[in-house]
Enzyme design. Structure first.
Site, short mmCIF file in Angstrom:
data_model
loop_
_atom_site.label_atom_id
_atom_site.label_comp_id
_atom_site.label_asym_id
_atom_site.label_seq_id
_atom_site.Cartn_x
_atom_site.Cartn_y
_atom_site.Cartn_z
N ASP A 29 8.27 16.39 10.06
CA ASP A 29 8.07 15.90 8.69
C ASP A 29 6.57 15.87 8.36
OD1 ASP A 29 8.93 15.08 6.20
OD2 ASP A 29 9.00 12.95 6.72
N ASN A 51 2.11 11.98 4.99
CA ASN A 51 2.23 11.49 6.37
C ASN A 51 0.98 11.77 7.20
OD1 ASN A 51 4.81 10.53 5.91
ND2 ASN A 51 5.82 12.38 6.65
N ILE A 104 0.81 -1.22 0.00
CA ILE A 104 0.00 0.00 0.00
C ILE A 104 0.84 1.27 0.00
CG2 ILE A 104 -1.98 -1.08 1.10
CD1 ILE A 104 -1.04 -0.01 3.74
N GLY A 105 2.15 1.16 0.10
CA GLY A 105 2.97 2.37 0.10
C GLY A 105 4.44 2.04 0.08
N LYS A 139 5.27 -2.08 8.28
CA LYS A 139 6.31 -1.30 7.62
C LYS A 139 7.63 -2.05 7.74
CE LYS A 139 8.15 3.42 7.53
NZ LYS A 139 8.08 4.76 8.17
N SER A 174 8.97 -0.12 2.72
CA SER A 174 7.67 -0.36 2.10
C SER A 174 6.66 -0.71 3.18
CB SER A 174 7.76 -1.49 1.07
OG SER A 174 8.72 -1.18 0.08
#
Length: 562
Positions: A344, A349, A223-224, A246, A230
């Site tokens: 960030d 995010n 998904i990302g 993650k 990843s």
């Protein structure tokens, strides 16, 4: 080494104690003593009936003491004390147990087999191991696992929490344990740990050969992806729930990214659970790769929403922009109150969680209860989080970087998150891509917003300009944004109207009930009056006189012809 045993003045048996022939010599002896029925030899008869070989403590598999084993019902041997003492025993009398032990006829010298038995745990041991090597490995590493110097200390832990769990002089608190001796209880008491308040470098190492990721989770889809690693959508086999896993792209052990990975774990662990921060569940290492188990947000990220709107030519409406700004501000308020800064903040995010609300479900009881909203915006990716008091700044995306951070001015670190949040809302409103450098980058740092294609109210536009003010002191803190009346006006408006409508419906129902009761009472009174016989004039006059409290007493003297 050889010796002889005399029986009746003659040589009865020659004993050989050579180490190489001990095991081979004992086995035939046992077989001969238990199965031989030779009657011609008095020595064999004596060995079979009165002198079985005793079991040594190392070979005692049933946990019996040597004396219990020798006096067991299976053995016919019963040592009889002699009046003549040890030296004056009769030739046919069996050896006493103490004399037998002095001779050390078993396992002396030790053979490899007997030494192997000595390494096994005693039968009374409560812990059963699968093998000898595992037992020795655990025993060898137990002291190392108890060493507090091998435990990482979270650098983001609040000082008040440390003071509550450690003595002011840096000594560990003593925790008494039941069923333990005094020495283990004082294991850490009054023991100095100078490095316990310092952050140590953790080395990512895998301790289990079986992959926890493949054992506990079923990977659904990717998904990302980012610079760090990843993200995969996975379902846990045990509870059946979805999680975002993650995983770092490359091994982190010994690399510069190792501290970044640990920083994210540290921040998640300290922050805990908040409705506007992505929830953290667990983290571990496999093959020098860091794996983090986080909450799965079914709505994707704000960046995905911006890209989807751009393809369809739509914009996020102003009311929704205010809600995004409010919810993210509440998440930043929680992070900043914990003594941390995100460093960030950007659309990729900020994650979206869409709740599936049932039909007829009660709405929020108030505007402050944002956790019950159908759409929640949460802050994630804490890889650049640092402490406000002890900053170790790792610059994030340069497109959202405040100018003071570029100048290494860290006096107003929380205001850097506010600056990035202002640009994030600007992009959600439909602004074009932000520049990475050159004059256009500096133009924004002077307090100028990028072009926004959709019309916004002057008050909201002024608030966005205030978020990107060049002076960090002039930017509003997250606490003020969470209480801003401009943002609060839209949040929970539908819930407030629904609540007012419910109150009015309740009042209407109560009035209708009172009206119905009054009609019933009035109708029943008429029916009762119609059933009664007609009254005389005197009774009617008396009833009329009783209506007035002041007139009843004065007019009562005129009645009755008195």
């Amino acid at each position: 080494m050889r010796t002889a045993m005399s029986c009746g003045g003659g040589l009865a048996q020659r004993l050989d104690f050579s180490s190489s022939d001990e095991e081979d010599g004992m086995s035939p002896g046992l077989e001969e003593g238990s199965h031989s029925n030779q009657r011609g030899s008095p020595v064999n008869s004596w060995r079979a009936n009165n002198c079985p070989f005793p079991i040594t403590p190392q070979r005692n598999e049933r946990g019996l003491s040597p004396s219990q084993e020798e006096l067991s019902p299976c053995s016919d041997y019963s040592p009889v004390p002699s009046d003549k003492g040890v030296g004056g025993e009769c030739p046919g009398t069996p050896l006493h147990y103490s004399t037998w032990k002095k001779l050390k006829l078993c396992d002396t010298p030790y053979t490899p087999k007997s030494l192997l038995y000595k390494t096994l745990p005693s039968p009374g041991s409560r812990v059963q191991c699968r093998g000898q090597r595992l037992l020795r490995f655990v025993a060898g590493t137990g002291a190392e696992l108890d060493d507090p110097a091998l435990v990482n200390v979270n650098p983001f832990t609040p000082e008040s929490y440390r003071q509550a769990n450690f003595h002011p002089n840096g000594k560990r608190k003593e925790r008494p344990e039941d069923d333990c001796s005094a020495e283990p209880q004082m294991k850490y008491a009054e023991k100095e740990h100078p490095a316990v308040f310092q952050s140590k470098r953790f080395v990512l190492r895998e301790t289990n050969m079986v992959s926890r990721y493949k054992t506990e989770f079923l990977e659904i889809e990717k998904i990302g992806a980012g610079e760090f690693g990843s993200v995969f959508k996975c379902v846990k086999r045990l509870d059946g729930c979805f999680y975002a896993i993650k995983r770092s792209k490359k091994p982190l052990a010994g690399s510069t990214d190792e501290q970044l990975a640990l920083r994210e774990v540290y921040a998640h662990a300290v922050l805990g659970h908040h409705p506007h921060v992505v929830r953290y569940y667990s983290a571990w290492a496999e093959d020098d790769h860091m794996i983090i188990q986080n909450e799965y947000c079914n709505g994707g990220s704000l960046q995905d929403l911006i890209m989807e709107n751009k393809k369809e030519g739509r914009f996020v409406p102003e009311q929704e922009l205010k809600e995004i700004l409010l919810q993210v501000s509440m998440g930043l308020k929680y992070i900043h109150s914990s003594g941390l800064v995100h460093m960030d903040i950007k659309p990729s995010n900020i994650f979206i969680c869409r709740k599936q609300t049932e039909v007829g479900q009660d709405e929020s009881d108030g505007e402050d209860d944002l956790s019950s909203a159908s759409v929640l915006y949460k802050i994630g990716d804490l890889g650049h989080v640092t402490s406000i008091l002890n900053p170790q700044v790792e610059e994030g995306d340069s497109r959202f970087l405040a100018n003071e951070i570029l100048q290494e001015d860290y006096r107003q670190l929380p205001k850097a998150d506010i600056f990035a949040l202002g640009l994030t809302i600007t992009l959600a409103a439909g602004a074009g891509p932000l520049p990475c450098n050159e004059d256009s980058w500096h133009h924004i740092r002077k307090g100028n917003l990028p072009h926004i294609p959709q019309p916004l109210t002057p008050a909201f536009l002024a608030l966005l300009k205030l978020l990107v003010h060049p002076d960090p002191v002039m930017r509003p803190p997250a606490v003020s944004l969470a209480k801003n009346s401009l943002l609060r006006r839209c949040v929970g408006k539908a819930a407030q109207l629904q609540k007012q409508l419910n109150v009015e419906k309740f009042k209407t129902a109560m009035l209708e009930r009172e009206l119905k009761a009054a009609k019933l009472a009035h109708g029943s009174g008429k029916d009762e009056c119609s059933d009664l016989p007609p009254m005389s004039d005197f009774s009617c006059r008396g009833r009329k006189r009783l209506v007035g409290a002041k007139n009843a007493r004065s007019l009562s003297f005129t009645c009755g012809g008195y």
